[in-house]
Motif scaffolding. Structure first.
Motif, PDB file in Angstrom:
ATOM      1  N   TYR A  95      -6.300   2.368   4.185  1.00  0.00           N
ATOM      2  CA  TYR A  95      -4.848   2.574   4.514  1.00  0.00           C
ATOM      3  C   TYR A  95      -4.779   3.326   5.770  1.00  0.00           C
ATOM      4  O   TYR A  95      -3.934   3.221   6.560  1.00  0.00           O
ATOM      5  CB  TYR A  95      -4.437   3.365   3.261  1.00  0.00           C
ATOM      6  N   PHE A 140       0.005  10.999   5.740  1.00  0.00           N
ATOM      7  CA  PHE A 140      -0.574  10.574   4.734  1.00  0.00           C
ATOM      8  C   PHE A 140      -1.990  11.244   4.987  1.00  0.00           C
ATOM      9  O   PHE A 140      -2.719  11.725   4.086  1.00  0.00           O
ATOM     10  CB  PHE A 140      -0.925   8.997   5.242  1.00  0.00           C
ATOM     11  N   TRP A 152       0.837  -1.270   0.028  1.00  0.00           N
ATOM     12  CA  TRP A 152       0.014  -0.111  -0.005  1.00  0.00           C
ATOM     13  C   TRP A 152       0.925   1.268   0.074  1.00  0.00           C
ATOM     14  O   TRP A 152       0.389   2.271  -0.529  1.00  0.00           O
ATOM     15  CB  TRP A 152      -0.889  -0.080   1.059  1.00  0.00           C
ATOM     16  N   LEU A 171      -8.415   4.518   0.648  1.00  0.00           N
ATOM     17  CA  LEU A 171      -7.969   5.577   1.587  1.00  0.00           C
ATOM     18  C   LEU A 171      -8.280   5.451   2.756  1.00  0.00           C
ATOM     19  O   LEU A 171      -7.385   5.432   3.855  1.00  0.00           O
ATOM     20  CB  LEU A 171      -8.483   6.768   0.912  1.00  0.00           C
ATOM     21  N   TRP A 209       0.356   3.985  -2.653  1.00  0.00           N
ATOM     22  CA  TRP A 209       0.180   5.380  -2.420  1.00  0.00           C
ATOM     23  C   TRP A 209       1.361   6.313  -3.212  1.00  0.00           C
ATOM     24  O   TRP A 209       0.823   7.324  -3.538  1.00  0.00           O
ATOM     25  CB  TRP A 209       0.672   5.589  -0.828  1.00  0.00           C
TER      26      TRP A 209
END
Length: 318
Positions: A160, A176, A120, A157, A124
């Protein structure tokens, strides 16, 4: 679906429908989405969006469950999601992103969390690279519409963000969440999931006063934000400030009915009231939730399973 706790509830409803094949249109739609190339998680997310719309129609308009209306909603979603005329596929950066995302989900299903986070992180990086090519800021759902809703970007999203929190990677989670908030226009969309991620991570890093100030400034601007209130209450409770954790919620919901918009706070308030020995107040919260659950009972689903899933909405338990 922007609310992570509500998303889990809705996906529970979808799972129950798929297991029972009732209504049958849910199973048929799911199979068609898989045949079109969607992953299992993406297909469930798309069906869940239709389920959520039906629930709101039931609760807000006082309408009974209408299977034909629900079926029509699934068919409309399917037509938007599947291009029956285009059998050609061109590999893009989005496909690279999607491949990494699916590998991550597979790793998490196998309990290989570190491996999943690695996939991930790569996803990203690809995601950021793609969006940097856009010169104008747009909404998250505007981006998904441009991609014909092929990719479950919103769900990934949020997932994550959650996994970064589970891994206690607070610094990376803050970076993030701030980047996601900067990337999109959130004026008409709920961004509380990522705001909560920042507050919880500040607290996790031991920056208690900074975390408190962050929540208080946010809730001064948006005093009814369910996720923000719940998250702040959890942080206060984790720091041993039980009375304040309870009061943050009580002042918002005391004297008002339980609804889809505040049911999470009612559950949290009841838990805290029980913990503090406030039996009368706990009883009142439970009565309000029982009334709300009776309205949910209008759904022609397995009611017990649905309510069990509804009670599991909160990720912050005592």
């Amino acid at each position: 679906m922007a609310n992570l706790m509500l998303k889990k509830t809705i996906l529970g409803v979808v799972d129950n429908q798929l297991k029972a094949k009732d209504p049958l249109c849910t199973w048929e739609t799911y199979e068609k989405l898989l045949e079109a190339g969607y992953s299992k998680s993406e297909a469930k997310d798309k069906i869940g969006a239709v389920v959520l719309t039906e629930i709101y129609d039931i609760l807000k308009a006082g309408q009974p469950f209408d299977e034909e209306r629900y079926k029509d909603g699934l068919e409309e979603m399917l037509m938007q999601s599947v291009d029956y005329e285009d059998n050609h596929h061109i590999e893009t950066e989005w496909d690279e992103w999607d491949d990494l995302v699916q590998k991550g989900y597979e790793s998490f299903e196998k309990k290989k969390e570190e491996e999943g986070l690695g996939f991930w992180q790569d996803a990203w990086n690809v995601f950021c690279s793609v969006l940097e090519q856009n010169t104008e800021t747009e909404t998250l759902y505007g981006l998904m519409e441009e991609l014909d809703y092929k990719y479950s970007i919103d769900g990934w999203l949020q997932d994550y963000d959650m996994e970064l929190g589970n891994a206690r990677n607070y610094e990376k989670r803050i970076a993030f969440c701030r980047k996601v908030l900067e990337m999109f226009d959130w004026e008409e969309t709920d961004d509380s999931c990522y705001r909560c991620g920042i507050g919880e991570s500040l607290f996790g890093e031991g920056k208690k006063e900074e975390a408190y100030g962050y929540y208080e400034n946010w809730l001064a601007e948006d005093p009814q934000n369910e996720n923000g209130i719940n998250s702040y209450s959890w942080v206060l409770f984790a720091n041993g400030e039980t009375e304040k954790a309870y009061e943050v919620i009580r002042r918002v919901i005391w004297g008002v009915p339980c609804s889809m918009d505040n049911s999470l706070l009612f559950m949290r308030a009841r838990e805290l009231a029980d913990h503090m020995g406030k039996k009368d107040e706990s009883k009142w919260y439970q009565e309000q939730m029982d009334q709300f659950e009776e309205s949910i009972g209008k759904w022609e689903l397995d009611e017990d399973d649905f309510l069990m899933n509804l009670r599991c909405r909160s990720r912050h338990r005592l």
